[in-house]
Motif scaffolding. Structure first.
Motif, PDB file in Angstrom:
ATOM      1  N   ALA A   1       0.840  -1.209   0.000  1.00 61.20           N
ATOM      2  CA  ALA A   1       0.000   0.000   0.000  1.00 61.20           C
ATOM      3  C   ALA A   1       0.871   1.253   0.000  1.00 61.20           C
ATOM      4  CB  ALA A   1      -0.922  -0.009   1.211  1.00 61.20           C
ATOM      5  N   ARG A   2       1.927   1.214   0.796  1.00 57.40           N
ATOM      6  CA  ARG A   2       2.813   2.388   0.883  1.00 57.40           C
ATOM      7  C   ARG A   2       3.452   2.690  -0.466  1.00 57.40           C
ATOM      8  NH1 ARG A   2       4.383   1.092   6.469  1.00 57.40           N
ATOM      9  NH2 ARG A   2       3.028   2.476   7.685  1.00 57.40           N
ATOM     10  N   ALA A   3       3.718   1.630  -1.204  1.00 61.05           N
ATOM     11  CA  ALA A   3       4.387   1.817  -2.501  1.00 61.05           C
ATOM     12  C   ALA A   3       3.404   2.203  -3.608  1.00 61.05           C
ATOM     13  CB  ALA A   3       5.119   0.527  -2.879  1.00 61.05           C
ATOM     14  N   ALA A   4       2.104   2.278  -3.256  1.00 55.45           N
ATOM     15  CA  ALA A   4       1.092   2.510  -4.298  1.00 55.45           C
ATOM     16  C   ALA A   4       0.482   3.900  -4.174  1.00 55.45           C
ATOM     17  CB  ALA A   4      -0.001   1.455  -4.176  1.00 55.45           C
ATOM     18  N   ASP A   5      -0.260   4.290  -5.217  1.00 55.60           N
ATOM     19  CA  ASP A   5      -0.982   5.565  -5.172  1.00 55.60           C
ATOM     20  C   ASP A   5      -2.373   5.384  -4.581  1.00 55.60           C
ATOM     21  OD1 ASP A   5       1.069   6.990  -6.613  1.00 55.60           O
ATOM     22  OD2 ASP A   5       0.457   5.746  -8.313  1.00 55.60           O
ATOM     23  N   VAL A   6      -2.897   4.187  -4.746  1.00 57.84           N
ATOM     24  CA  VAL A   6      -4.246   3.917  -4.251  1.00 57.84           C
ATOM     25  C   VAL A   6      -4.327   2.433  -3.892  1.00 57.84           C
ATOM     26  CG1 VAL A   6      -5.125   3.581  -6.614  1.00 57.84           C
ATOM     27  CG2 VAL A   6      -6.723   4.099  -4.797  1.00 57.84           C
ATOM     28  N   VAL A   7      -5.172   2.145  -2.908  1.00 58.25           N
ATOM     29  CA  VAL A   7      -5.305   0.763  -2.450  1.00 58.25           C
ATOM     30  C   VAL A   7      -6.716   0.262  -2.759  1.00 58.25           C
ATOM     31  CG1 VAL A   7      -5.225  -0.772  -0.454  1.00 58.25           C
ATOM     32  CG2 VAL A   7      -3.715   1.220  -0.550  1.00 58.25           C
ATOM     33  N   VAL A   8      -6.780  -0.846  -3.458  1.00 53.36           N
ATOM     34  CA  VAL A   8      -8.070  -1.519  -3.697  1.00 53.36           C
ATOM     35  C   VAL A   8      -8.029  -2.811  -2.911  1.00 53.36           C
ATOM     36  CG1 VAL A   8      -9.512  -2.644  -5.440  1.00 53.36           C
ATOM     37  CG2 VAL A   8      -8.331  -0.494  -5.992  1.00 53.36           C
ATOM     38  N   VAL A   9      -8.945  -2.973  -1.979  1.00 54.30           N
ATOM     39  CA  VAL A   9      -8.868  -4.148  -1.115  1.00 54.30           C
ATOM     40  C   VAL A   9     -10.180  -4.922  -1.151  1.00 54.30           C
ATOM     41  CG1 VAL A   9      -9.334  -2.684   0.913  1.00 54.30           C
ATOM     42  CG2 VAL A   9      -8.404  -4.961   1.252  1.00 54.30           C
ATOM     43  N   ALA A  10     -10.057  -6.207  -1.499  1.00 58.18           N
ATOM     44  CA  ALA A  10     -11.239  -7.066  -1.646  1.00 58.18           C
ATOM     45  C   ALA A  10     -11.401  -7.925  -0.396  1.00 58.18           C
ATOM     46  CB  ALA A  10     -11.101  -7.942  -2.884  1.00 58.18           C
ATOM     47  N   VAL A  11     -12.460  -7.650   0.333  1.00 62.92           N
ATOM     48  CA  VAL A  11     -12.723  -8.386   1.572  1.00 62.92           C
ATOM     49  C   VAL A  11     -14.164  -8.903   1.561  1.00 62.92           C
ATOM     50  CG1 VAL A  11     -11.043  -7.171   3.028  1.00 62.92           C
ATOM     51  CG2 VAL A  11     -13.340  -6.202   2.712  1.00 62.92           C
ATOM     52  N   GLY A  12     -14.439  -9.825   2.466  1.00 61.24           N
ATOM     53  CA  GLY A  12     -15.805 -10.344   2.553  1.00 61.24           C
ATOM     54  C   GLY A  12     -15.837 -11.758   3.086  1.00 61.24           C
ATOM     55  N   GLU A  13     -16.555 -12.599   2.369  1.00 61.52           N
ATOM     56  CA  GLU A  13     -16.759 -13.968   2.821  1.00 61.52           C
ATOM     57  C   GLU A  13     -16.319 -14.935   1.725  1.00 61.52           C
ATOM     58  OE1 GLU A  13     -21.114 -13.435   3.206  1.00 61.52           O
ATOM     59  OE2 GLU A  13     -20.799 -13.930   5.304  1.00 61.52           O
ATOM     60  N   SER A  14     -15.871 -16.108   2.131  1.00 64.69           N
ATOM     61  CA  SER A  14     -15.680 -17.157   1.126  1.00 64.69           C
ATOM     62  C   SER A  14     -17.075 -17.536   0.651  1.00 64.69           C
ATOM     63  CB  SER A  14     -14.999 -18.381   1.737  1.00 64.69           C
ATOM     64  OG  SER A  14     -15.925 -19.129   2.497  1.00 64.69           O
ATOM     65  N   ARG A  15     -17.168 -18.117  -0.560  1.00 68.35           N
ATOM     66  CA  ARG A  15     -18.513 -18.408  -1.067  1.00 68.35           C
ATOM     67  C   ARG A  15     -19.234 -19.422  -0.184  1.00 68.35           C
ATOM     68  NH1 ARG A  15     -18.647 -22.304  -6.351  1.00 68.35           N
ATOM     69  NH2 ARG A  15     -17.342 -23.972  -5.553  1.00 68.35           N
ATOM     70  N   GLY A  16     -18.450 -20.292   0.451  1.00 64.32           N
ATOM     71  CA  GLY A  16     -19.055 -21.298   1.326  1.00 64.32           C
ATOM     72  C   GLY A  16     -19.691 -20.698   2.575  1.00 64.32           C
ATOM     73  N   MET A  17     -19.262 -19.501   2.927  1.00 63.96           N
ATOM     74  CA  MET A  17     -19.854 -18.853   4.107  1.00 63.96           C
ATOM     75  C   MET A  17     -21.264 -18.359   3.820  1.00 63.96           C
ATOM     76  SD  MET A  17     -16.657 -16.612   5.499  1.00 63.96           S
ATOM     77  CE  MET A  17     -15.160 -17.368   6.114  1.00 63.96           C
TER      78      MET A  17
END
Ligand code: BGC
Length: 784
Positions: free
Chosen positions: A516-532
């Motif tokens: 993240a520090r090395a980037a201009d913007v952070v895209v972060v994918a979070v959530g649940e596994s499909r099984g959840m």
């Protein structure tokens, strides 16, 4: 589950008995099926169909009749050699879970070699795509675009029928107002009107102009009924509900699917007010057949007849089979009880043979409607037509998948126009779901293959090309609880799906922060596994599982713009992210083309237009948060003292995100409502027009979903605070405005009163039009 390759060989070794009037050789390209000439469905009438089926039933032995009522789970019920014998003995009505023409053909060949040559049908759970996986149903509902919903079902039917399938156990139209329930992901959300619209569109898509078409699937709407209201959101739990709520809110979507022509109904696993749906004569005979006029096939859910013993309404298998067949469960999925018990029940006179005949009539009727008597190989085709590679990419409909997926994405936050991103610089794509080809398909992904999925990471890399740089780090596991990992990997997937990164959570977060520090913007994918978010995956928390929120907080400390991409099958309590992310996009599980679709939105190649089909609670304790609650005597009024009003004192009453909510890269304004009159006359055919002018006040072209809600101000029974009654999704160019009119007739004002009569009562009605359930304009008119 796939058939073993040896099955084809085994089938070819079975010899066809020579029977008078029936096509002999299994190798013949199109064996004629029936001793009697089968009428072509296209020119057939109800009378010719009835005559054909009556004649057939008249020639069946009791054993053959009972065989028609058995729906066999491939891979689970019996070994293949035994299945082939059963088929050839005419003791199977249909199968499910085998997916390719090559796998299914030997089964059909065995069936047509039976004494009467009755073909079987092939079913499968084609819920949101087949080879091409579309967004999960909650995502499809988020499009608020019924053409898109229909198209997803149409493509699914084209692909599934090309794989030899005749029938799908879909649409799943259970209203779900408790996101703890894992199957929330499979349905279209919380609202009776929106879910009913999706139900109709899906049935239209699956069945096309006729279920007999070569590229149609017969739709089996499920789970009848009220499965989404299981207590505590705990799967398979009890449902106890007032008749008014049932009729007003939970039953309409099933009815909508049936009215749209769904050929089948799957019976729910739950009990309803003390009687399991599977043995519920009122549900299956009085309501479904007599009141609604349903003329199709009912199918029990997996093992449900057996479960009548565990529900405690049947002493033994004999009683379970008797209860189910008498209640109106035509076909028995996966259990052996009909086979074992019905012969004795009929011979002893405990069950009249006419009850069995009625059920057989529906099974044969479904096959007739599917065109299988005219040609049992209608969808399976013939060996020489089989695709050389069933998994070939060329069999997918990627264009449709990408187009529909991007319509399903809901922009929840966008501070300081963080989105759309520029195509350039360095982007850190982080998170346990950033590169998750299995999860992005969602559960019930039919014949979808993870190798075909475009992940977010891939989508971002492709979109950016050589104009910029993508850094990637996983950042966290989806869960760190070994019990949860073990549980989810025990679900019926082919391979363990949760593969844990063995590094410590601290190490993973450190690596992500570095990226993240090395980037201009952070895209972060979070959530649940499909099984959840799946069958049997109920939760006691709606928080991001594991260390994912810790990851978000650590990324926030870098000061880089934080774009949260949610992948989940139910509303989550993402309160921290709501307050702290610079932008947040709900993507559900967006399917095969998910990564491309999400990148299209993040980079602004598509202006997001999805809207939530379900409210997001602030906390678990706030459930239920559905918007169309019944009015109460002590409502909380925002801005007024809360004491002795209905609310929780620790947190605001309104949901985190309301039903119907979603942002765009442009802005829309909605004018006051203009009514074409002040009054509507009861009993007339008239209507009022409620109109608003909607304007795109921003700088980009975009789509808006105008939503019409109605409130019955005073009635003989307590009515909801508001109810969605119509909506319109329209595209407006930057600066463009348009007048949008909603016709309101007496039908829209009807509801089920205490006597369960569907009536409109005179009095005042508030009409509201707006951009979500909590953001509306209002006017009043009267029904005289
Ligand atoms: C589910 C149904 C599904 C069936 C067949 C059951 O466990 O409840 O929704 O159609 O399995 O796969």
């Amino acid at each position: 589950m796939r058939l073993l390759p040896s099955l084809a060989l085994a089938a070819s070794l079975l010899c066809a008995p020579a029977l008078v009037g029936r096509a002999a050789a299994a190798s013949a390209p199109t064996p004629a099926v029936m001793p009697a000439a089968a009428p072509a469905p296209a020119s057939s009438t109800a009378a010719t169909k009835d005559a054909f089926i009556d004649d057939l039933i008249g020639r069946m032995t009791l054993e053959e009749k009972i065989g028609q009522l058995r729906l066999i789970s491939i891979g689970a019920d019996m070994p293949q050699p035994q299945l082939l014998k059963e088929l050839q003995a005419g003791r199977v009505g249909g199968t499910f879970n085998s997916v390719t023409p090559a796998d299914n053909r030997p089964l059909q060949q065995a069936a047509v070699r039976s004494r009467l040559g009755v073909p079987i049908f092939f079913a499968y759970d084609v819920v949101h795509g087949h080879r091409t996986v579309f967004p999960i149903s909650l995502g499809l509902a988020s499009t608020w675009d019924m053409d898109a919903v229909e198209r997803a079902a149409r493509v699914s039917a084209i692909e599934a029928s090309a794989d030899g399938l005749d029938m799908t156990f879909a649409p799943m139209v259970d209203i779900s107002r408790d996101p703890r329930w894992g199957r929330t992901s499979e349905g279209f959300g919380e609202d009776p009107f929106l879910v009913s619209q999706c139900a109709r569109a899906t049935v239209r898509g699956f069945q096309g102009t006729s279920p007999a078409n070569r590229d149609s699937l017969m739709a089996v709407v499920k789970h009848f009924a009220l499965y989404g209201a299981v207590e505590g959101g705990r799967d398979y739990n009890t449902v106890d509900m007032s008749p008014m709520r049932m009729f007003q809110d939970y039953l309409p979507p099933y009815r909508a699917a049936i009215d749209a022509g769904a050929g089948g109904v799957m019976i729910a696993l739950n009990s309803i007010n003390g009687v399991p749906a599977t043995s519920n004569r009122w549900l299956l005979r009085d309501l479904l057949r007599k009141q609604w006029g349903f003329k199709g096939l009912t199918v029990s859910d997996h093992g449900a007849i057996d479960e009548l013993m565990r529900h405690g309404v049947a002493r033994d298998g004999r009683e379970a089979a008797k209860l189910a067949i008498e209640a109106g469960a035509d076909m028995s999925m996966h259990d052996a009880l009909y086979l074992e018990q019905l012969p004795g029940l009929v011979k002893s006179g405990a069950v009249p043979v006419s009850v069995v005949d009625d059920a057989v009539r529906e099974v044969l009727g479904a096959k007739y409607d599917l065109g299988l008597f005219a040609d049992p190989y209608r969808r399976i085709g013939h060996g020489e037509q089989d695709p050389p590679d069933v998994d070939a990419d060329s069999r997918l409909h990627r264009g449709d998948a990408r187009d529909i997926a991007r319509r399903s994405l809901v922009l929840l936050e966008n501070r300081n126009q963080t989105l759309p991103l520029k195509k350039g610089g360095t982007i850190a794509v982080i998170g346990p779901l950033a590169d998750a080809p299995i999860d992005i398909m969602g559960s019930w992904s039919a014949a979808g293959k993870a190798k075909h999925s475009v992940t977010l990471l891939q989508g971002m890399r492709e979109a950016l090309g050589d104009r910029g740089r993508v850094l990637h780090a996983r950042g966290a596991n989806l869960t760190d609880d070994p019990r949860v990992v073990e549980y989810l990997n025990f679900l019926n997937w082919d391979t363990p799906e949760l593969v844990q990164d063995k590094r410590s959570s601290g190490d993973m977060i450190e690596e992500a922060v570095k990226a993240a520090r090395a980037a201009d913007v952070v895209v972060v994918a979070v959530g649940e596994s499909r099984g959840m978010s799946h069958e049997a995956s109920s939760r006691t928390s709606l928080a991001l599982p594991g260390e994912q929120e810790t990851l978000l907080k650590a990324l926030k400390t870098t000061g880089k713009p934080l774009v949260v991409v949610l992948m989940n099958g139910r509303p989550l309590t993402v309160n921290w992210a709501k307050d702290n992310a610079d932008a947040m996009l709900e993507t559900w599980y967006a399917g095969t083309e998910g990564g491309h679709a999400i990148a299209d939105v993040l980079f602004g190649d598509y202006n997001p237009s999805g809207r939530l089909p379900i409210s997001f609670p602030r906390s678990l304790g706030q459930i239920p948060t559905y918007y169309n609650q019944l009015r109460i005597g002590r409502p909380f009024t925002p801005g007024k003292a809360p004491n002795y009003t209905s609310q929780y004192f620790e947190e605001p009453l309104e949901p985190l995100y309301p039903f119907g909510y979603g942002l765009s890269y442009t802005d829309f304004s909605v004018s006051d409502i203009t009514l074409s009159g002040q009054a509507l006359q009861r009993g007339g055919n008239g209507h009022l027009d409620a109109s608003v002018t909607v304007r795109n006040t921003g700088k980009r072209d975009g789509e808006v979903v105008l939503q019409l809600y109605l409130q019955d101000v005073s009635a003989s029974v307590v009515r909801p605070v508001k109810e969605l009654k119509d909506f319109r999704k329209i595209a407006l160019k930057a600066g463009e405005s348009r007048v949008v009119s909603f016709p309101i007739d007496e039908d829209k004002l009807k509801f089920f009163n205490a006597q369960l009569e569907y009536v409109a009562e005179p009095g005042d009605f508030n009409v509201q039009i707006g951009l979500d359930a909590a953001n509306v304009r209002q006017k009043t008119f009267v029904l005289r």
